[in-house]
Design a protein around this motif. Structure first.
Motif, PDB file in Angstrom:
ATOM      1  N   VAL A 245       5.265  -2.244  -4.795  1.00  0.00           N
ATOM      2  CA  VAL A 245       4.328  -1.677  -5.770  1.00  0.00           C
ATOM      3  C   VAL A 245       3.609  -0.518  -5.100  1.00  0.00           C
ATOM      4  CG1 VAL A 245       2.281  -2.104  -7.204  1.00  0.00           C
ATOM      5  CG2 VAL A 245       4.008  -3.910  -6.907  1.00  0.00           C
ATOM      6  N   ASN A 246       3.921   0.705  -5.522  1.00  0.00           N
ATOM      7  CA  ASN A 246       3.316   1.880  -4.908  1.00  0.00           C
ATOM      8  C   ASN A 246       1.795   1.805  -4.962  1.00  0.00           C
ATOM      9  OD1 ASN A 246       5.787   3.059  -4.297  1.00  0.00           O
ATOM     10  ND2 ASN A 246       5.930   4.113  -6.270  1.00  0.00           N
ATOM     11  N   GLY A 247       1.172   2.214  -3.859  1.00  0.00           N
ATOM     12  CA  GLY A 247      -0.280   2.201  -3.795  1.00  0.00           C
ATOM     13  C   GLY A 247      -0.861   0.958  -3.152  1.00  0.00           C
ATOM     14  N   THR A 248      -0.029  -0.005  -2.790  1.00  0.00           N
ATOM     15  CA  THR A 248      -0.506  -1.196  -2.085  1.00  0.00           C
ATOM     16  C   THR A 248      -0.273  -1.058  -0.583  1.00  0.00           C
ATOM     17  OG1 THR A 248       1.619  -2.344  -2.332  1.00  0.00           O
ATOM     18  CG2 THR A 248      -0.032  -2.672  -4.078  1.00  0.00           C
ATOM     19  N   LYS A 249      -1.069  -1.765   0.197  1.00  0.00           N
ATOM     20  CA  LYS A 249      -0.943  -1.760   1.648  1.00  0.00           C
ATOM     21  C   LYS A 249      -0.914  -3.203   2.144  1.00  0.00           C
ATOM     22  CE  LYS A 249      -3.396   2.620   2.268  1.00  0.00           C
ATOM     23  NZ  LYS A 249      -4.557   3.312   2.903  1.00  0.00           N
TER      24      LYS A 249
ATOM     25  N   GLY B  13       9.589 -24.869  17.875  1.00  0.00           N
ATOM     26  CA  GLY B  13       8.278 -24.250  18.005  1.00  0.00           C
ATOM     27  C   GLY B  13       7.762 -23.889  16.626  1.00  0.00           C
ATOM     28  N   ALA B  14       6.489 -23.552  16.556  1.00  0.00           N
ATOM     29  CA  ALA B  14       5.871 -23.215  15.269  1.00  0.00           C
ATOM     30  C   ALA B  14       5.020 -21.960  15.415  1.00  0.00           C
ATOM     31  CB  ALA B  14       5.020 -24.373  14.765  1.00  0.00           C
ATOM     32  N   LEU B  15       5.210 -21.036  14.486  1.00  0.00           N
ATOM     33  CA  LEU B  15       4.403 -19.821  14.404  1.00  0.00           C
ATOM     34  C   LEU B  15       3.683 -19.814  13.060  1.00  0.00           C
ATOM     35  CD1 LEU B  15       7.181 -17.395  15.632  1.00  0.00           C
ATOM     36  CD2 LEU B  15       5.056 -17.786  16.867  1.00  0.00           C
ATOM     37  N   THR B  16       2.434 -19.384  13.061  1.00  0.00           N
ATOM     38  CA  THR B  16       1.693 -19.248  11.810  1.00  0.00           C
ATOM     39  C   THR B  16       1.192 -17.815  11.673  1.00  0.00           C
ATOM     40  OG1 THR B  16       0.922 -21.530  12.024  1.00  0.00           O
ATOM     41  CG2 THR B  16      -0.174 -20.159  10.387  1.00  0.00           C
ATOM     42  N   TYR B  17       1.431 -17.235  10.499  1.00  0.00           N
ATOM     43  CA  TYR B  17       1.005 -15.868  10.220  1.00  0.00           C
ATOM     44  C   TYR B  17       0.205 -15.821   8.921  1.00  0.00           C
ATOM     45  CZ  TYR B  17       4.589 -14.329  13.582  1.00  0.00           C
ATOM     46  OH  TYR B  17       5.348 -14.139  14.694  1.00  0.00           O
ATOM     47  N   ARG B  18      -0.674 -14.830   8.833  1.00  0.00           N
ATOM     48  CA  ARG B  18      -1.308 -14.490   7.567  1.00  0.00           C
ATOM     49  C   ARG B  18      -0.872 -13.092   7.165  1.00  0.00           C
ATOM     50  NH1 ARG B  18      -6.500 -14.029   8.855  1.00  0.00           N
ATOM     51  NH2 ARG B  18      -6.530 -11.751   8.689  1.00  0.00           N
ATOM     52  N   MET B  19      -0.476 -12.942   5.914  1.00  0.00           N
ATOM     53  CA  MET B  19      -0.125 -11.625   5.389  1.00  0.00           C
ATOM     54  C   MET B  19      -1.118 -11.285   4.282  1.00  0.00           C
ATOM     55  SD  MET B  19       3.554 -10.210   3.939  1.00  0.00           S
ATOM     56  CE  MET B  19       4.341 -10.302   5.561  1.00  0.00           C
ATOM     57  N   ASP B  20      -1.707 -10.105   4.366  1.00  0.00           N
ATOM     58  CA  ASP B  20      -2.703  -9.653   3.395  1.00  0.00           C
ATOM     59  C   ASP B  20      -2.228  -8.382   2.706  1.00  0.00           C
ATOM     60  OD1 ASP B  20      -5.000 -11.525   4.025  1.00  0.00           O
ATOM     61  OD2 ASP B  20      -4.679 -10.626   6.000  1.00  0.00           O
ATOM     62  N   VAL B  21      -2.351  -8.357   1.392  1.00  0.00           N
ATOM     63  CA  VAL B  21      -2.022  -7.161   0.605  1.00  0.00           C
ATOM     64  C   VAL B  21      -3.291  -6.647  -0.068  1.00  0.00           C
ATOM     65  CG1 VAL B  21      -0.758  -6.247  -1.380  1.00  0.00           C
ATOM     66  CG2 VAL B  21       0.370  -7.824   0.204  1.00  0.00           C
ATOM     67  N   THR B  22      -3.499  -5.332   0.023  1.00  0.00           N
ATOM     68  CA  THR B  22      -4.608  -4.668  -0.672  1.00  0.00           C
ATOM     69  C   THR B  22      -4.033  -3.751  -1.739  1.00  0.00           C
ATOM     70  OG1 THR B  22      -5.955  -4.697   1.332  1.00  0.00           O
ATOM     71  CG2 THR B  22      -6.639  -3.189  -0.430  1.00  0.00           C
ATOM     72  N   GLY B  23      -4.505  -3.899  -2.979  1.00  0.00           N
ATOM     73  CA  GLY B  23      -4.063  -3.055  -4.081  1.00  0.00           C
ATOM     74  C   GLY B  23      -5.228  -2.264  -4.659  1.00  0.00           C
ATOM     75  N   ILE B  24      -5.166  -1.964  -5.932  1.00  0.00           N
ATOM     76  CA  ILE B  24      -6.234  -1.229  -6.611  1.00  0.00           C
ATOM     77  C   ILE B  24      -6.624  -2.019  -7.857  1.00  0.00           C
ATOM     78  CG2 ILE B  24      -6.900   0.919  -7.771  1.00  0.00           C
ATOM     79  CD1 ILE B  24      -4.779   2.346  -6.041  1.00  0.00           C
ATOM     80  N   ALA B  25      -7.898  -2.370  -7.956  1.00  0.00           N
ATOM     81  CA  ALA B  25      -8.373  -3.131  -9.103  1.00  0.00           C
ATOM     82  C   ALA B  25      -8.520  -2.241 -10.337  1.00  0.00           C
ATOM     83  CB  ALA B  25      -9.717  -3.787  -8.770  1.00  0.00           C
ATOM     84  N   ALA B  26      -8.313  -2.831 -11.493  1.00  0.00           N
ATOM     85  CA  ALA B  26      -8.486  -2.109 -12.759  1.00  0.00           C
ATOM     86  C   ALA B  26      -8.661  -3.116 -13.876  1.00  0.00           C
ATOM     87  CB  ALA B  26      -7.288  -1.196 -13.037  1.00  0.00           C
ATOM     88  N   HIS B  27      -9.215  -2.683 -15.003  1.00  0.00           N
ATOM     89  CA  HIS B  27      -9.357  -3.540 -16.180  1.00  0.00           C
ATOM     90  C   HIS B  27      -7.967  -3.777 -16.767  1.00  0.00           C
ATOM     91  CE1 HIS B  27     -10.517  -5.051 -20.102  1.00  0.00           C
ATOM     92  NE2 HIS B  27     -11.799  -5.091 -19.702  1.00  0.00           N
ATOM     93  N   ALA B  28      -7.609  -5.035 -16.920  1.00  0.00           N
ATOM     94  CA  ALA B  28      -6.248  -5.356 -17.364  1.00  0.00           C
ATOM     95  C   ALA B  28      -6.007  -5.016 -18.825  1.00  0.00           C
ATOM     96  CB  ALA B  28      -5.972  -6.835 -17.118  1.00  0.00           C
ATOM     97  N   GLY B  29      -7.089  -4.826 -19.623  1.00  0.00           N
ATOM     98  CA  GLY B  29      -6.926  -4.490 -21.030  1.00  0.00           C
ATOM     99  C   GLY B  29      -7.058  -3.016 -21.303  1.00  0.00           C
TER     100      GLY B  29
END
Length: 385
Positions: free
Chosen positions: A286-290, A190-206
Motif C-alpha cells: 500500500v503506497n504511502g505506508t512505512k 531455537g526461538a526468535l520473536t519479532y515485532r513488525m510495525d506499519v505506519t499509514g495515513i489516517a483518514a475519515h472512512a466515509g
C-alpha cells in the motif's frame, strides 16, 4: 556398578514419602517468574535439603529476577563434573497455589508447576542424595537451577552463567518436564520473536477514504507473506501470533503491529531468517505506508552434537536396568536451557524430569510412580559417564 544401582534403588524406594513431601513443599511456594521472593524461597528450600548431604551450595543473587542456585556434590574430586540442570520459576500468577494446591489423585500429582518443573527439581535433588548414600564419588555432580527460565532470562545473565558452569563438564542432564510416551529430548529448536510495525495515513472512512493509507491492509499482505516463509523441510516455522491496529471502524487505520514467533533448528539460520523478514518489511503493498522490524528476543537452539547419541545410549541402558522401556530421543520445538550447555560444548540430554502432560495449563499433572523411576535412572546414568 550393580551394587551402586541396587543402592540407588533402595534409597529412592525408601524415601518415597520424603520425595512426595519435598515435591509438595516446592509446589506450594508461589514462584511465578515475576515473583522473585517466591523463586528465592524455592532456592532456599533446595539448599536446605542439599545441606543434609554436605553439598556445597552457592546462591547467585539477581537484582530483578529470581536467584540462581549452584550446588555441588564431590566438588573436590579432580575429574570433569556431570551437570544437572533445571529451573525454579513457573508460568503461573500469584494466587494459583491457593486455588489449585498440590493434590494427589489416581496416581497423578496436580498443582502449579508440578510438572514444569518442580517434579524435575525433586528428581535432581533426590538423585544427588541417592548418590551420596551409595558412596559414589567418582566425579563432581553439579546442580544448576535458574530462577527465570520461563521468561528467557530477560532480566538476568543466567544464560551466560549456565554456560560458565557447564564448560568442561563431561555430560549434562536437564531435568525439564518429561514427555508422555517414554521419550527424552536430544534436540530443541531455537526461538526468535519479532515485532513488525506499519505506519499509514489516517483518514475519515466515509468522507475521504481515498486520502488514507491503511496500515491494516498493508499488514494483511505482510502476514500472508510471513506465514508463507515457513520451510517445513528445513524445520523453520513462522507464526504471526498477535495482531493489533486501528482505532475505530470509521477511520482508515494509520497503525498496525504484529508479533512474530520463528522456530529454527540451527543457529546458522538466524541471519537468513532476519533477511527474509526484512524483505517482507521493505516490500510495500500500500503506497504511502512505512514498516519497521524489531527483534525482541532470541533463544538459541539445542543442537544435536557429537556425543549426544552416545549419551542417549547410556540413558537408555540406565532405564532398561530398572525394567523401564528404553526411551527414544526426539526433536521438539520448545526451547530450554539445554541450549546453553550444548553451546558450551557439553553433550546434553533434556526432558529427564517426571513425565506428565498439560504443561502451563490448569490441568498440568505428573505421574507419581515415574517420579521415583526417573530419579533412579538419573542417579544411575550419572555413574555411567
Amino acid at each position: 556398578m550393580e551394587d551402586i544401582r541396587k543402592q540407588i534403588a533402595v534409597y529412592i524406594d525408601g524415601h518415597r514419602d520424603a520425595m512426595i513431601d519435598f515435591w509438595r513443599q516446592l509446589v506450594q511456594i508461589e514462584s511465578g517468574s515475576a515473583n522473585k521472593a517466591g523463586v528465592d524461597a524455592v532456592a532456599h528450600r533446595v539448599q536446605e535439603e542439599l545441606d543434609t548431604i554436605g553439598a556445597y551450595t552457592e546462591i547467585h543473587e539477581m537484582k530483578r529476577a529470581g536467584n540462581m542456585l549452584v550446588s555441588a556434590l564431590n566438588e573436590d574430586v579432580p575429574e570433569a563434573p556431570v551437570l544437572l540442570l533445571g529451573h525454579m520459576d513457573t508460568v503461573f500468577p500469584d494466587g494459583t497455589v491457593a486455588a489449585r494446591p498440590f493434590t494427589l489423585r489416581d496416581g497423578k500429582a496436580y498443582g502449579p508447576g508440578v510438572l514444569d518443573m518442580k517434579g524435575g527439581v525433586t528428581i535432581a535433588v533426590f538423585a544427588m542424595k541417592a548418590l551420596k548414600e551409595a558412596g559414589w564419588a567418582k566425579r563432581p555432580v553439579r546442580l544448576v537451577l535458574a530462577g527465570d527460565e520461563e521468561v528467557g532470562h530477560c532480566d538476568s545473565d543466567c544464560d551466560q552463567q549456565i554456560m560458565e558452569q557447564a564448560r568442561g563438564a563431561v555430560a549434562a542432564f536437564n531435568c525439564e518436564s518429561g514427555r508422555l510416551g517414554n521419550e527424552v529430548v536430544v534436540q530443541r529448536k531455537g526461538a526468535l520473536t519479532y515485532r513488525m510495525d506499519v505506519t499509514g495515513i489516517a483518514a475519515h472512512a466515509g468522507n475521504e477514504p481515498e486520502k488514507g493509507r491503511s496500515a491494516i491492509l498493508e499488514m494483511a499482505h505482510k502476514v500472508i507473506a510471513i506465514q508463507n516463509l515457513t520451510d517445513w523441510q528445513q524445520g523453520t516455522t513462522y507464526n504471526v501470533g498477535v495482531i493489533s491496529g486501528g482505532t475505530v471502524a470509521n477511520a482508515v487505520p494509520d497503525t498496525a503491529s504484529i508479533l512474530i514467533d520463528v522456530r529454527y533448528l540451527k543457529k546458522e539460520y538466524v541471519l537468513n531468517i532476519e533477511a527474509k523478514l526484512q524483505d517482507v518489511a521493505h516490500t510495500t503493498y500500500v503506497n504511502g505506508t512505512k514498516t519497521s522490524l524489531t527483534q525482541l528476543s532470541c533463544c538459541i537452539p539445542m543442537e544435536r552434537m557429537a556425543g549426544t547419541d552416545g549419551l542417549l545410549a547410556k540413558v537408555q541402558e540406565a532405564y532398561a536396568s530398572f525394567g523401564m522401556p528404553r526411551p527414544s530421543g526426539i526433536i521438539v520445538g520448545g526451547g530450554s536451557d539445554s541450549a546453553y550447555t550444548v553451546a558450551a560444548g557439553v553433550p546434553t540430554i533434556c526432558a529427564m524430569g517426571v513425565e506428565g502432560s498439560r504443561h502451563h495449563s490448569p490441568e498440568e499433572y505428573a505421574s507419581v510412580e515415574l517420579l521415583y523411576a526417573r530419579a533412579k535412572a538419573l542417579a544411575y546414568v550419572v555413574t555411567m559417564v
